[in-house]
Design an enzyme around this catalytic site. Structure first.
Site, mmCIF file in Angstrom:
data_model
loop_
_atom_site.group_PDB
_atom_site.id
_atom_site.type_symbol
_atom_site.label_atom_id
_atom_site.label_comp_id
_atom_site.label_asym_id
_atom_site.label_seq_id
_atom_site.Cartn_x
_atom_site.Cartn_y
_atom_site.Cartn_z
ATOM 1 N N LYS A 97 25.677 53.534 68.570
ATOM 2 C CA LYS A 97 24.898 52.317 68.786
ATOM 3 C C LYS A 97 24.229 51.859 67.489
ATOM 4 C CE LYS A 97 21.389 50.277 71.785
ATOM 5 N NZ LYS A 97 20.310 50.518 72.760
ATOM 6 N N HIS A 113 23.317 44.939 68.065
ATOM 7 C CA HIS A 113 22.675 43.753 67.507
ATOM 8 C C HIS A 113 21.452 44.125 66.683
ATOM 9 C CE1 HIS A 113 20.949 45.002 71.239
ATOM 10 N NE2 HIS A 113 19.939 44.156 71.168
ATOM 11 N N LYS A 128 12.055 54.708 73.019
ATOM 12 C CA LYS A 128 13.467 54.716 72.666
ATOM 13 C C LYS A 128 13.792 53.687 71.587
ATOM 14 C CE LYS A 128 15.222 56.584 77.027
ATOM 15 N NZ LYS A 128 16.128 56.369 78.188
ATOM 16 N N PHE A 182 18.528 51.965 76.836
ATOM 17 C CA PHE A 182 17.513 51.391 77.719
ATOM 18 C C PHE A 182 17.882 49.953 78.026
ATOM 19 C CE2 PHE A 182 16.304 50.874 73.319
ATOM 20 C CZ PHE A 182 15.890 49.558 73.226
ATOM 21 N N ASP A 216 12.494 40.824 68.335
ATOM 22 C CA ASP A 216 12.610 40.364 69.708
ATOM 23 C C ASP A 216 14.095 40.252 69.974
ATOM 24 O OD1 ASP A 216 11.329 39.633 72.176
ATOM 25 O OD2 ASP A 216 12.173 37.641 71.882
ATOM 26 N N THR A 252 6.671 48.141 68.059
ATOM 27 C CA THR A 252 7.040 48.432 69.437
ATOM 28 C C THR A 252 6.300 49.666 69.921
ATOM 29 O OG1 THR A 252 8.879 48.911 70.955
ATOM 30 C CG2 THR A 252 9.021 49.849 68.735
#
Length: 208
Positions: A180, A185, A15, A157, A73, A11
């Site tokens: 978080k 997920h 963030k 985000f 993804d 990525t």
């Protein structure tokens, strides 16, 4: 850190890169992101599922960097919208759309949907490719919640300010990274792939 095995986090999102780095830093890896490589060609995410896109990214960037790449993804699936935005989460409001535009469109599309029918889930699929571009491990997980009618919180985000965990009455954007990293997920999918990653490290498959 030159002698530590290199793992590229697939990525360029600062963030997201920080979230992933926090999850994998205990493994003794030299973690890099796509931002550490200045001459990469963006991989076209044209898969039909999260799994397709995660593998496309892992393979594509592994072949370009010559390193092992862990790519994910992920996206939001809203029940009242038949699973949309799904794989189009990042570009829900169109090519090049930012978080503000995507969130605004989601709110507009749910304007007539009552709170009790705003159930949704975040889904994340992770793929790990070796430096030759072969997929060596995969994992997938999800986190259920509901979509609020207005944004709450400034952390995170994407759709984080709209996605509430009902048990806590807070959005991902109100939790911050610490919580978080336990509930999301992405965190759950990362934890699921860690045993396979450790096995590959123990076998000496991932080199500096």
């Amino acid at each position: 850190m030159a002698n530590f095995p290199v793992l590229v986090l697939g990525t360029a999102n600062r963030k997201k890169g920080r979230e992933l780095a926090d999850l994998f830093s205990p493994l003794g890896l030299q973690l890099k992101t796509l931002a550490d490589f200045g001459d990469l060609t963006a991989v076209e995410e044209n898969g039909e599922t999260f799994a397709d896109n995660a593998k496309i990214k892992a393979i594509g960037y592994a072949k370009q960097t010559g390193h092992w790449v862990l790519a994910d993804d992920s996206g939001l699936m809203v029940d009242a919208l038949d699973g949309a935005p799904g794989v189009f989460s990042a570009r829900y409001a169109g090519p090049g759309a930012d978080d503000k535009a995507n969130n605004q469109l989601l709110l507009e599309n749910l304007q007539s949907v009552p709170a009790e029918k705003r159930s949704a889930r975040f889904v994340c699929h992770i793929a790990l490719a070796d430096n030759q571009g072969t997929i060596r491990a995969e994992s997938e997980s999800a986190c259920r919640g509901r979509i609020l009618s207005e944004l709450h919180g400034v952390e995170g985000f994407g759709y984080d300010p709209l996605f509430e965990i009902p048990e806590y009455h807070r959005t991902f954007a109100e939790f911050g990274l610490t919580v978080k990293s336990v509930l999301s997920h992405r965190a759950r999918a990362c934890r699921a792939i860690i045993p396979a990653l450790i096995a590959l490290l123990d076998a000496g498959k991932i080199s500096p």
